[in-house]
Design a protein around this motif. Structure first.
Motif, PDB file in Angstrom:
ATOM      1  N   LYS A 162       0.988  -0.560   0.225  1.00  0.00           N
ATOM      2  CA  LYS A 162       0.425   0.104   0.052  1.00  0.00           C
ATOM      3  C   LYS A 162       1.052   1.084   0.426  1.00  0.00           C
ATOM      4  N   PHE A 163       0.324   2.241  -1.276  1.00  0.00           N
ATOM      5  CA  PHE A 163       1.351   3.790  -1.137  1.00  0.00           C
ATOM      6  C   PHE A 163       1.380   4.259   0.467  1.00  0.00           C
ATOM      7  N   THR A 164       0.406   3.865   1.252  1.00  0.00           N
ATOM      8  CA  THR A 164       0.310   4.644   2.256  1.00  0.00           C
ATOM      9  C   THR A 164       1.259   3.893   3.594  1.00  0.00           C
ATOM     10  N   TRP A 165       2.292   3.384   2.915  1.00  0.00           N
ATOM     11  CA  TRP A 165       2.907   2.690   3.755  1.00  0.00           C
ATOM     12  C   TRP A 165       4.572   3.623   3.736  1.00  0.00           C
ATOM     13  N   LEU A 166       5.018   4.102   2.210  1.00  0.00           N
ATOM     14  CA  LEU A 166       5.723   5.339   2.827  1.00  0.00           C
ATOM     15  C   LEU A 166       5.636   6.196   3.494  1.00  0.00           C
ATOM     16  N   VAL A 167       4.840   6.693   3.875  1.00  0.00           N
ATOM     17  CA  VAL A 167       4.785   7.490   5.555  1.00  0.00           C
ATOM     18  C   VAL A 167       5.244   6.581   6.452  1.00  0.00           C
ATOM     19  N   GLY A 168       4.743   5.534   7.041  1.00  0.00           N
ATOM     20  CA  GLY A 168       4.678   4.303   7.815  1.00  0.00           C
ATOM     21  C   GLY A 168       5.702   4.029   7.761  1.00  0.00           C
ATOM     22  N   ALA A 169       6.759   4.050   6.786  1.00  0.00           N
ATOM     23  CA  ALA A 169       7.901   3.460   6.736  1.00  0.00           C
ATOM     24  C   ALA A 169       9.160   4.025   7.641  1.00  0.00           C
ATOM     25  N   THR A 184       0.993   7.686  12.352  1.00  0.00           N
ATOM     26  CA  THR A 184       1.460   8.657  11.431  1.00  0.00           C
ATOM     27  C   THR A 184       0.680   8.746  10.413  1.00  0.00           C
ATOM     28  N   ILE A 185       0.915   7.454   9.595  1.00  0.00           N
ATOM     29  CA  ILE A 185      -0.062   7.171   9.203  1.00  0.00           C
ATOM     30  C   ILE A 185      -1.911   7.676   8.714  1.00  0.00           C
ATOM     31  N   PHE A 186      -2.430   6.584   9.776  1.00  0.00           N
ATOM     32  CA  PHE A 186      -3.574   7.996  10.565  1.00  0.00           C
ATOM     33  C   PHE A 186      -3.928   9.194  10.430  1.00  0.00           C
ATOM     34  N   ILE A 187      -2.624   9.956  11.089  1.00  0.00           N
ATOM     35  CA  ILE A 187      -3.368  11.223  11.654  1.00  0.00           C
ATOM     36  C   ILE A 187      -2.653  12.173   9.937  1.00  0.00           C
ATOM     37  N   VAL A 188      -1.717  11.315   9.426  1.00  0.00           N
ATOM     38  CA  VAL A 188      -1.339  12.181   7.899  1.00  0.00           C
ATOM     39  C   VAL A 188      -3.296  11.662   6.982  1.00  0.00           C
ATOM     40  N   LEU A 189      -3.259  10.465   6.803  1.00  0.00           N
ATOM     41  CA  LEU A 189      -4.466  10.638   5.995  1.00  0.00           C
ATOM     42  C   LEU A 189      -5.590  11.421   6.590  1.00  0.00           C
ATOM     43  N   SER A 190      -5.925  11.768   7.900  1.00  0.00           N
ATOM     44  CA  SER A 190      -6.826  12.615   8.147  1.00  0.00           C
ATOM     45  C   SER A 190      -6.902  13.879   7.691  1.00  0.00           C
ATOM     46  N   ILE A 191      -5.599  14.380   7.553  1.00  0.00           N
ATOM     47  CA  ILE A 191      -5.291  15.774   7.150  1.00  0.00           C
ATOM     48  C   ILE A 191      -4.889  16.190   5.963  1.00  0.00           C
ATOM     49  N   LYS A 192      -4.526  14.912   5.080  1.00  0.00           N
ATOM     50  CA  LYS A 192      -4.103  15.185   3.746  1.00  0.00           C
ATOM     51  C   LYS A 192      -5.171  13.608   3.049  1.00  0.00           C
ATOM     52  N   HIS A 246     -13.073   5.943   2.540  1.00  0.00           N
ATOM     53  CA  HIS A 246     -13.178   4.731   2.948  1.00  0.00           C
ATOM     54  C   HIS A 246     -12.593   4.246   4.063  1.00  0.00           C
ATOM     55  N   HIS A 247     -13.160   3.693   4.816  1.00  0.00           N
ATOM     56  CA  HIS A 247     -12.681   3.819   5.972  1.00  0.00           C
ATOM     57  C   HIS A 247     -11.388   2.377   6.211  1.00  0.00           C
ATOM     58  N   ARG A 248     -11.699   1.429   4.540  1.00  0.00           N
ATOM     59  CA  ARG A 248     -10.376   0.743   4.922  1.00  0.00           C
ATOM     60  C   ARG A 248      -9.033   1.396   4.513  1.00  0.00           C
ATOM     61  N   TYR A 249      -8.925   2.216   4.339  1.00  0.00           N
ATOM     62  CA  TYR A 249      -7.892   3.494   4.088  1.00  0.00           C
ATOM     63  C   TYR A 249      -6.567   3.061   5.390  1.00  0.00           C
ATOM     64  N   VAL A 250      -7.614   3.141   6.888  1.00  0.00           N
ATOM     65  CA  VAL A 250      -6.914   3.364   8.411  1.00  0.00           C
ATOM     66  C   VAL A 250      -6.917   2.028   8.177  1.00  0.00           C
TER      67      VAL A 250
END
Length: 650
Positions: free
Chosen positions: A183-190, A366-374, A380-384
């Motif tokens: 998932k691309f969101t792991w770029l922030v998580g990594a 961190t992923i949760f906060i970044v997706l909430s802001i941007k 989709h709840h599945r994003y978090v």
């Protein structure tokens, strides 16, 4: 669950898996990395392959294009409802990979953190009865797997913190690269995970002398290189080291100005000193990030608590988590997090538990906060879903002996107590039971757990296994009883909606019956109940003609072998009696459209609430009110979404 109708995205994911197998490229479904498509490609039905048109695939290389749906649409139109039979085998394979990986990695983490048997069992029950696991791991969706792969960097990071070797740094890089492939969101998580490991390893690093700073930098570079290498391997090393100036972007951030959405692609780096710099990431990975940025800049319509809005709410994912998480898990996770914070403040935490929970929670939060802001849009709840693994561990902490110690207000730093606590966490070492447990007022509470187990064993030999179980039950502490009660409530809340886990809402939110008032899209209706709608249509031949308000690839009655009926389009300012123009026709309405149609002023009457297909479709007889021509409104308004979820009026 495995035989239900494919949701909105599944047909596109299946087409992508065929594309990977037949063409050997990864540029079809760019907004998701290719790990799931690679796994699923080994379990495809060859019969469906002939339904795809591979002649025009050369045009797929255009940046920011979303061809996966156009490749899948003819296949869906050709097979109709019978296409569901081709999803069973790839779904089963994907579910086994996801669930077994989650069980194995969760077991490793619980053992690494010193969780006892009851705490580990509690974490397993929370995971296996997790509604999102049963909804999305049984469909071709990468979201659950992306949450599960978050365990890999935690395991590798724990090893590196204990032993700062080059081999452990490489293993940590591989784990991060594997997470990036899901998932691309792991770029922030990594990035958050690497920073957390660096901070937690500083205590061990200082023992290495003056060279610890150089070693940390060298290992950091090594982790980044190995992660990129692992990511590139997942893309088959296709189009790596592409010069930055040769790429074509569509987002305003990378174009440098508002791009032309009609197809012209620009690049803000052309003609600058950066245009010849080779990009170390695969080109399709960069294009996927750019496509996500394009959709974020467009800002689609979003729905929350009965309100439509173009853009996002910063609290959207917080509310979806509160609505779509069982009450037992919510309370247990909050209670466990409170225990953790108190223990951390008082210095009572074992180092393994502290590192485990921090490494799990910080990247996910961190992923949760970044997706909430941007985000650009909220659908989709599945994003978090990556927020749930730390919730499972915090909830399991309720059954941990640490909970009793924290609430007794023990003073930190007592070596004998810490030794007993570690021994009890590790499975009940005998030396942990040499003394007696003492409560906050100094009164003896009884013998240790190992002595209780020994007594229970003697009873079991003498009176049978029932007496042994009774002895074990009598030996449970208050926090262990609390953990059992909460996990039982959580499992019951999840399993009561079987098999409609996509539409799960907890009881405090009104359950699946009222979830459509709060959220939409894949949170409740993703087209997964079409087979139930077909059964209802066949059982009620008297309900003709039927009008369809379905948010599924713009299909209507043709999906069920009926004539498609659409609301008429009248000139602006025209005034007609809607009941005469549209006729009094029964309607099949999914919750996605019900939100919109009610916003348009439709009054629903007639068919009782029991007329429901699955958990996401209602079947009603509407009374359509007259609209005034003086306001310049159309008669016979219907509202729909296209496959990209843009709001438009008919």
């Amino acid at each position: 669950m495995l035989r239900r109708f494919p949701n909105n995205d599944e047909t596109a994911h299946l087409a992508t898996s065929y594309f990977v197998r037949e063409i050997g490229r990864f540029d079809l479904y760019r907004v998701n990395p290719p790990f799931m498509s690679i796994v699923v490609s080994f379990f495809l039905d060859d019969e469906l392959n002939d339904s795809f048109d591979w002649e025009w695939v050369d045009g797929i290389g255009i940046a920011n294009a979303r061809f996966e749906f156009f490749l899948a649409a003819p296949c869906l139109r050709r097979h109709g409802l019978s296409i569901a039979q081709y999803f069973f085998r790839p779904r089963l394979a994907w579910f086994l990979v996801s669930s077994c990986s989650g069980i194995l990695l969760l077991l490793v983490l619980c053992r690494a953190g010193g969780f006892g048997y009851l705490a580990t069992l509690t974490a397993f029950v929370y995971f296996l009865t997790w509604p999102d696991l049963l909804a999305h791991a049984t469909s071709l969706s990468p979201d659950v797997m992306s949450a599960i792969t978050g365990f890999l960097p935690v395991i590798a990071g724990l090893q590196y913190i204990v032993t700062r070797t080059r081999a452990n740094a490489c293993w940590f890089g591989v784990a991060l690269g594997f997470a990036l492939l899901t998932k691309f969101t792991w770029l922030v998580g990594a990035a958050a995970s690497a920073a957390t490991v660096l901070v937690l390893s500083m205590k061990e690093a200082r023992t290495e002398g003056d060279c610890y700073l150089f070693k940390s930098i060298w290992h950091g570079v090594l982790v980044v290189m190995i992660a990129i290498l692992t990511l590139s391997a997942g893309y088959g090393f296709q189009h790596i080291l592409t010069p930055l100036g040769d790429m074509e972007f569509g987002s305003e951030m990378l174009v440098g100005e508002k791009p032309n959405r009609t197809g012209n692609r620009l690049n803000r780096f052309r003609g600058t000193i950066f245009e010849d710099i080779p990009v170390p990431l695969p080109r399709d990975y960069v294009y996927g990030l750019d496509t996500l940025q394009v959709e974020s800049e467009i800002g689609y319509w979003s729905f929350l608590h009965g309100e439509w809005k173009q853009g996002t709410w910063p609290h959207y994912y917080l509310m979806t988590t509160l609505h779509k998480t069982s009450e037992g898990l919510l309370f247990a996770a909050l209670f466990g997090a409170l225990v953790f914070l108190i223990g951390l403040y008082r210095g009572m935490l074992d180092e393994n538990i502290r590192n485990l929970l921090l490494l799990t929670a910080i990247p996910a939060c961190t992923i949760f906060i970044v997706l909430s802001i941007k985000g650009g849009f909220n659908h989709h709840h599945r994003y978090v879903l990556m927020i749930y693994p730390p919730m499972f561990l915090f909830a399991a902490l309720v059954a941990h002996p640490l909970t009793r110690e924290v609430w007794r207000k023990r003073e930190a730093g007592e070596e004998s107590e810490l030794k007993r606590l570690r021994a009890e966490c590790g499975g009940g070492e005998q030396e942990a039971t040499e003394g007696t447990e003492v409560d906050g007022e100094g009164n003896a509470e009884g013998t240790g757990r190992a002595q209780r187990a020994e007594m229970g064993g003697e009873v079991e030999l003498g009176r049978g296994w029932l007496a042994g179980v009774g002895g074990w039950v009598r030996g449970l502490h208050w926090n262990e009883w609390l953990a059992i009660v909460l996990v039982t409530l959580s499992a019951a809340s999840s399993l009561r909606v079987h098999p409609y886990y996509t539409s799960y809402f907890n009881t405090l939110s009104g359950g699946p019956e009222n979830g459509w008032r709060l959220l939409n899209h894949s949170n409740i209706d993703w087209g997964q109940d079409m087979l139930e709608v077909d059964e209802w249509i066949k059982e009620h031949p008297q309900c003709r003609p039927l009008r369809f308000e379905l948010d599924y690839w713009n299909f209507g009655g043709e999906l069920f072998g009926l004539e498609p009926r659409r609301p008429p389009i009248l000139p602006t300012g025209a005034s007609v009696d809607r009941s005469a123009a549209n006729g009094r026709a029964d309607r099949v309405v999914d919750h996605q459209r019900e939100d919109v149609v009610q916003q348009a002023g439709t009054e629903w009457t007639g068919v009782p609430a029991a007329a429901r297909a699955g958990r996401s479709h209602r079947l009603r007889l509407p009374r359509l009110p007259h609209r005034s021509a003086a306001r310049g409104e159309r008669g016979g308004i219907g509202i729909s979404f296209d496959i990209r979820n843009k709001l438009r009026h008919w």
